[in-house]
Design a protein around this motif. Sequence first.
Motif, PDB file in Angstrom:
ATOM      1  N   GLU A 335      47.583  39.629 -31.659  1.00 19.28           N
ATOM      2  CA  GLU A 335      48.802  40.393 -31.936  1.00 19.28           C
ATOM      3  C   GLU A 335      49.281  40.209 -33.368  1.00 19.28           C
ATOM      4  O   GLU A 335      49.675  41.194 -34.032  1.00 19.28           O
ATOM      5  N   HIS A 336      49.246  38.985 -33.873  1.00 20.46           N
ATOM      6  CA  HIS A 336      49.884  38.710 -35.155  1.00 20.46           C
ATOM      7  C   HIS A 336      48.905  38.539 -36.321  1.00 20.46           C
ATOM      8  O   HIS A 336      49.308  38.736 -37.479  1.00 20.46           O
ATOM      9  N   ALA A 337      47.654  38.180 -36.047  1.00 18.45           N
ATOM     10  CA  ALA A 337      46.675  38.026 -37.123  1.00 18.45           C
ATOM     11  C   ALA A 337      45.636  39.138 -37.109  1.00 18.45           C
ATOM     12  O   ALA A 337      44.855  39.258 -38.059  1.00 18.45           O
ATOM     13  N   ARG A 338      45.599  39.906 -36.037  1.00 18.86           N
ATOM     14  CA  ARG A 338      44.652  41.016 -35.887  1.00 18.86           C
ATOM     15  C   ARG A 338      43.206  40.526 -35.953  1.00 18.86           C
ATOM     16  O   ARG A 338      42.338  41.118 -36.595  1.00 18.86           O
ATOM     17  N   VAL A 339      42.962  39.422 -35.264  1.00 16.85           N
ATOM     18  CA  VAL A 339      41.613  38.896 -35.067  1.00 16.85           C
ATOM     19  C   VAL A 339      41.412  38.765 -33.558  1.00 16.85           C
ATOM     20  O   VAL A 339      42.213  38.120 -32.876  1.00 16.85           O
ATOM     21  N   ALA A 340      40.352  39.364 -33.036  1.00 19.61           N
ATOM     22  CA  ALA A 340      40.081  39.332 -31.603  1.00 19.61           C
ATOM     23  C   ALA A 340      39.092  38.210 -31.291  1.00 19.61           C
ATOM     24  O   ALA A 340      37.944  38.231 -31.747  1.00 19.61           O
ATOM     25  N   LEU A 341      39.547  37.216 -30.518  1.00 19.19           N
ATOM     26  CA  LEU A 341      38.722  36.103 -30.076  1.00 19.19           C
ATOM     27  C   LEU A 341      38.672  36.102 -28.550  1.00 19.19           C
ATOM     28  O   LEU A 341      39.525  36.709 -27.892  1.00 19.19           O
TER      29      LEU A 341
END
Length: 392
Positions: A335-341
């Motif tokens: 949501e806040h860093a726009r990195v999908a893990l």
Amino acid sequence: MNELHAAPIDVLRSRTSEKWSEYPDDVIPMFVAEADFPLAEPIAAALHAAVDAGDTGYVASRTPLPSAFSAFAVRRWGWDLASARIQTTADVSMGIVELLRRIDVGEGLVLTPPVYPPFFLLAEEAGVSVVEAALSDTGSLDLVAIETAFANGSRAILLCNPHNPHGYPHTHESLSALAELADRYGATVVSDEIHAPLTHSDARFVPYLSVSEASRRTGFALHSASKAWNLAGLKCALLIADDERTNALLEALPIEVAWRTGQFGVIASVAAYTDGEEWLDRALRTIERNRHSLVGRLAGELPSVSVVEPHAGYLAWVDVRSLGLGDEPADTILEHARVALRTGTDFGPGGEGRVRVNLACDPALLDEAIDRIVALVVARGSGDGAETAARS
């Protein structure tokens, strides 16, 4: 030997597979086990030739794939499959389910969490219950817990070797001990070895069926070129047995199990095992570079974060509980860093507060993902974030 470069970002964004189509373009996708590398040239050439010839029918009852894999296994791991039975199916997961439907699991199938999330779903699909024997923090087997499960009536274990998400190739000693336990209690070991070709230069992969007579009596192995050469969509995996009893079980599988194999999957897999090792070694150099970068940068910039450094595969298991990102840190990071893990809770007990990171990407993309996560922690002003902000 040079590293393997990832495909250009515009090519990656044009892909329609899950990794690059699941999220909007402002998200860096590092959640699913797909690689960003271009297709190996020998594989691409073999597929183009098949299309040109219209070779798109049903898979044949006999193919060059068992021989190609056997030769690869000898070269790569010293594994002699001369007496083994090898047959294909569509993918490793399907092969696992077909085996679980036909072996006696007794009081339940032993799983070793945190572990590849679909294992739980495959047990459900096969109609078997699950007994958990958690791993050590490094990814090694808890043989005492496994023996307890066998003593209590479990008669099968689904092994992940090398282990996902820890990136841990189980040792000869550990696998030999597991085989002796299985033999003593009349249990079966189903070994998912899909990440085996991706074992790093500082580690050794040991095939379960190679360790002893007991392992061959008790075990099945599943392999595929799909993970190492990024061929999951082509649908091809190998079921392997190397004992009279286990060979007979494979031989008795319905013919449809083999017919579900993808024709393109066979063609691509033969090319991978026969001519794809140079490409694979270059990919591993890039993956290992990214592994060292991740560990080094997190140690320097987010020192309270703990990384289980992988020695096989391209997936890193990261404990971020110290960062105060909530019960589901992957959701906060997305949501806040726009990195999908991949969220750790998907992997069962022991996954709380963890995330899994995909390292099969351009080193610059990994750096950008780490930059974004560090910036998020700094912006929240707690834990490592406060320390990082003070240093900057």
